[in-house]
Motif scaffolding. Structure first.
Motif, PDB file in Angstrom:
ATOM      1  N   LYS A 156     -11.705   6.118   9.526  1.00 43.65           N
ATOM      2  CA  LYS A 156     -13.558   5.844   9.691  1.00 43.65           C
ATOM      3  C   LYS A 156     -13.092   4.076   9.243  1.00 43.65           C
ATOM      4  O   LYS A 156     -13.773   3.685   9.375  1.00 43.65           O
ATOM      5  CB  LYS A 156     -13.470   6.885   8.262  1.00 43.65           C
ATOM      6  CG  LYS A 156     -14.901   6.023   8.690  1.00 43.65           C
ATOM      7  CD  LYS A 156     -15.334   7.502   6.580  1.00 43.65           C
ATOM      8  CE  LYS A 156     -17.198   6.892   6.743  1.00 43.65           C
ATOM      9  NZ  LYS A 156     -17.378   8.005   6.260  1.00 43.65           N
ATOM     10  N   GLU A 157     -12.131   3.396   7.792  1.00 44.65           N
ATOM     11  CA  GLU A 157     -12.016   2.388   7.411  1.00 44.65           C
ATOM     12  C   GLU A 157     -11.601   1.278   8.249  1.00 44.65           C
ATOM     13  O   GLU A 157     -11.681   0.677   7.865  1.00 44.65           O
ATOM     14  CB  GLU A 157     -11.663   2.682   6.336  1.00 44.65           C
ATOM     15  CG  GLU A 157     -13.261   3.401   4.799  1.00 44.65           C
ATOM     16  CD  GLU A 157     -14.140   2.990   5.141  1.00 44.65           C
ATOM     17  OE1 GLU A 157     -13.989   1.951   5.377  1.00 44.65           O
ATOM     18  OE2 GLU A 157     -14.981   3.877   4.845  1.00 44.65           O
ATOM     19  N   LYS A 158     -10.941   2.160   9.202  1.00 46.74           N
ATOM     20  CA  LYS A 158     -10.413   1.119  10.434  1.00 46.74           C
ATOM     21  C   LYS A 158      -8.672   0.065   9.753  1.00 46.74           C
ATOM     22  O   LYS A 158      -8.631  -0.856   9.614  1.00 46.74           O
ATOM     23  CB  LYS A 158     -11.793   0.240  10.682  1.00 46.74           C
ATOM     24  CG  LYS A 158     -12.034   0.994  11.969  1.00 46.74           C
ATOM     25  CD  LYS A 158     -13.329   0.092  12.788  1.00 46.74           C
ATOM     26  CE  LYS A 158     -13.867   0.635  14.003  1.00 46.74           C
ATOM     27  NZ  LYS A 158     -14.129   1.662  13.393  1.00 46.74           N
ATOM     28  N   VAL A 159      -8.521   0.782   8.623  1.00 46.30           N
ATOM     29  CA  VAL A 159      -7.386   0.274   8.059  1.00 46.30           C
ATOM     30  C   VAL A 159      -6.188  -0.439   8.113  1.00 46.30           C
ATOM     31  O   VAL A 159      -5.897   0.968   9.242  1.00 46.30           O
ATOM     32  CB  VAL A 159      -6.972   1.471   6.275  1.00 46.30           C
ATOM     33  CG1 VAL A 159      -5.786   1.119   6.252  1.00 46.30           C
ATOM     34  CG2 VAL A 159      -8.174   1.361   5.960  1.00 46.30           C
ATOM     35  N   GLU A 160      -5.383  -1.078   8.386  1.00 43.79           N
ATOM     36  CA  GLU A 160      -4.213  -1.224   9.351  1.00 43.79           C
ATOM     37  C   GLU A 160      -3.592  -1.993   9.058  1.00 43.79           C
ATOM     38  O   GLU A 160      -3.493  -2.720   7.488  1.00 43.79           O
ATOM     39  CB  GLU A 160      -4.493  -2.560  10.359  1.00 43.79           C
ATOM     40  CG  GLU A 160      -5.352  -1.549  11.681  1.00 43.79           C
ATOM     41  CD  GLU A 160      -5.220  -3.193  13.171  1.00 43.79           C
ATOM     42  OE1 GLU A 160      -5.770  -2.138  14.260  1.00 43.79           O
ATOM     43  OE2 GLU A 160      -5.854  -4.005  12.476  1.00 43.79           O
ATOM     44  N   LYS A 186      -2.090   3.321  13.114  1.00 42.59           N
ATOM     45  CA  LYS A 186      -1.853   1.784  11.862  1.00 42.59           C
ATOM     46  C   LYS A 186      -1.685   0.824  11.773  1.00 42.59           C
ATOM     47  O   LYS A 186      -2.208   0.190  11.055  1.00 42.59           O
ATOM     48  CB  LYS A 186      -2.408   3.082  10.845  1.00 42.59           C
ATOM     49  CG  LYS A 186      -2.919   3.999  10.668  1.00 42.59           C
ATOM     50  CD  LYS A 186      -4.588   3.645  10.107  1.00 42.59           C
ATOM     51  CE  LYS A 186      -5.456   3.593  11.361  1.00 42.59           C
ATOM     52  NZ  LYS A 186      -6.781   2.719  10.677  1.00 42.59           N
ATOM     53  N   SER A 202       1.294  -1.420   0.006  1.00 40.69           N
ATOM     54  CA  SER A 202      -0.200   0.081  -0.092  1.00 40.69           C
ATOM     55  C   SER A 202       0.790   1.668  -0.064  1.00 40.69           C
ATOM     56  O   SER A 202       1.579   1.218   0.237  1.00 40.69           O
ATOM     57  CB  SER A 202      -1.015   0.064   1.466  1.00 40.69           C
ATOM     58  OG  SER A 202      -1.497  -1.172   1.040  1.00 40.69           O
ATOM     59  N   LYS A 221      -6.987  10.448   7.783  1.00 37.26           N
ATOM     60  CA  LYS A 221      -8.358  10.746   7.911  1.00 37.26           C
ATOM     61  C   LYS A 221      -9.638   9.443   7.766  1.00 37.26           C
ATOM     62  O   LYS A 221     -10.147   8.836   8.122  1.00 37.26           O
ATOM     63  CB  LYS A 221      -9.269  12.345   7.394  1.00 37.26           C
ATOM     64  CG  LYS A 221      -8.721  13.143   8.793  1.00 37.26           C
ATOM     65  CD  LYS A 221      -9.274  13.878   9.028  1.00 37.26           C
ATOM     66  CE  LYS A 221      -8.832  15.175   9.587  1.00 37.26           C
ATOM     67  NZ  LYS A 221      -9.875  16.633   9.372  1.00 37.26           N
ATOM     68  N   HIS A 222      -9.900   9.148   6.374  1.00 32.62           N
ATOM     69  CA  HIS A 222     -10.447   8.197   5.642  1.00 32.62           C
ATOM     70  C   HIS A 222      -9.718   6.744   6.671  1.00 32.62           C
ATOM     71  O   HIS A 222     -10.369   5.996   6.433  1.00 32.62           O
ATOM     72  CB  HIS A 222     -10.139   8.036   4.000  1.00 32.62           C
ATOM     73  CG  HIS A 222     -10.804   7.616   3.315  1.00 32.62           C
ATOM     74  ND1 HIS A 222     -10.662   6.298   2.546  1.00 32.62           N
ATOM     75  CD2 HIS A 222     -11.971   7.161   3.454  1.00 32.62           C
ATOM     76  CE1 HIS A 222     -11.464   5.358   1.856  1.00 32.62           C
ATOM     77  NE2 HIS A 222     -12.608   5.622   2.618  1.00 32.62           N
ATOM     78  N   TRP A 223      -8.591   6.411   6.248  1.00 34.91           N
ATOM     79  CA  TRP A 223      -8.492   5.285   6.569  1.00 34.91           C
ATOM     80  C   TRP A 223      -8.813   5.144   8.055  1.00 34.91           C
ATOM     81  O   TRP A 223      -8.793   3.866   8.251  1.00 34.91           O
ATOM     82  CB  TRP A 223      -6.932   5.553   6.582  1.00 34.91           C
ATOM     83  CG  TRP A 223      -6.000   5.109   5.933  1.00 34.91           C
ATOM     84  CD1 TRP A 223      -6.370   4.889   4.214  1.00 34.91           C
ATOM     85  CD2 TRP A 223      -4.471   5.014   4.947  1.00 34.91           C
ATOM     86  NE1 TRP A 223      -5.770   4.831   3.403  1.00 34.91           N
ATOM     87  CE2 TRP A 223      -4.540   5.174   3.555  1.00 34.91           C
ATOM     88  CE3 TRP A 223      -3.327   5.424   5.731  1.00 34.91           C
ATOM     89  CZ2 TRP A 223      -3.202   5.029   3.373  1.00 34.91           C
ATOM     90  CZ3 TRP A 223      -2.291   5.553   5.258  1.00 34.91           C
ATOM     91  CH2 TRP A 223      -1.971   5.549   3.164  1.00 34.91           C
TER      92      TRP A 223
END
Length: 278
Positions: free
Chosen positions: A69-73, A98, A35, A65-67
């Motif tokens: 919200k989406e709980k991306v790790e 993250k 990523s 901020k979007h990550w």
């Protein structure tokens, strides 16, 4: 079971193989999802004259901020070229929020080479990059970057005393390893020093030296090393395979071609895959 995913934070050079355009294919070839978070977009890398550059500092916050919200790790964060102090602050926030439990923090302090800082950087940036290294598990400097961050004299030819003095300059940082690129004890060999800060042990890996140099080989090394280490290879295995991959890439590059376009690492990917999966 969670997917192994490396976030690499560095610039995109649209032409000239380095940074993210190297990291994406190399990390993927190692069997790890890549990523990206671009720090800037350049028309070409700085080896070309007068590239256009778009600083993306203001966009990083919205992406972050979007990550959230989406709980991306991510399994690891691997940083390269960062343009300014504000970007470094964002990187620290991302590392702290993250990463999965026991996620890896790997910093390549891409800011200098051959005894000089990159254009646009000063000693204040060196201080900020050293501060970022405080949050890392592993730091991947070249000789110039190590000398700048530790306040040591830069030398082009080295001995063990000099290298180990450079490495000891990182003892104040709460890191686990320093992987020092560009060690030159002998005109026929080029090497990497691996410093285990806890045990104070230094190991070396050397391979044949090729006198040709290309922008982007450090990115090839760092991307390969990060992917293999995150996959579970030992630090020495990851260093040795990554170094040999870079050597294979340089040897695969036609010496008659314009060096500004970088090393033909694509031709060495079959070699890399064979080393990993054999």
């Amino acid at each position: 079971m969670k997917k192994t995913r490396i976030l690499t934070i560095q610039d995109i050079s649209c032409v000239g193989r380095c940074s993210i355009t190297v990291a994406l294919p190399v990390i993927s070839a190692c069997g790890v999802e890549a990523s990206i978070l671009p720090s800037a977009v350049l028309s070409t890398h700085v080896g070309f004259e007068g590239p256009f550059c778009r600083d993306l500092t203001d966009d990083i916050e919205d992406i972050y901020k979007h990550w959230l919200k989406e709980k991306v790790e991510f399994s690891a964060v691997y940083t390269g070229y960062l343009a300014n102090k504000k970007q470094i602050e964002y990187v620290i926030d991302i590392m702290n929020s993250k990463l999965v439990v026991n996620g890896r923090r790997i910093v390549d302090p891409a800011m200098a080479d051959h005894g000089e800082l990159y254009s646009g950087f000063d000693m204040e940036h060196v201080k900020e990059m050293y501060r970022l290294c405080e949050y890392a598990d592993i730091v991947l400097p070249n000789i110039t970057e190590a000398a700048l961050m530790t306040g040591k004299v830069y030398k082009e030819v080295h001995d063990k005393e000099y290298i180990e003095d450079l490495l000891s300059g990182f003892d104040k940082l709460p890191i686990k390893y320093v992987v020092l690129k560009g060690v030159l004890f002998d005109e026929n060999e080029f090497g990497i020093a691996i410093y285990d800060k806890q045990s104070k042990e230094v190991k070396y890996y050397f391979h044949e030296r090729v006198t040709r140099s290309y922008i982007g080989t450090g990115d090839c090394f760092a991307s390969c090393f990060c992917a293999l280490f995150v996959r579970g290879f030992s630090i020495y295995e990851a260093v040795s395979i990554a170094a040999d991959f870079v050597l294979a890439a340089i040897k695969s590059t036609d010496v008659k071609l314009d060096k500004r376009f970088g090393v033909d690492f694509e031709l060495a990917i079959p070699y890399l895959i064979k080393r990993i999966y054999s």
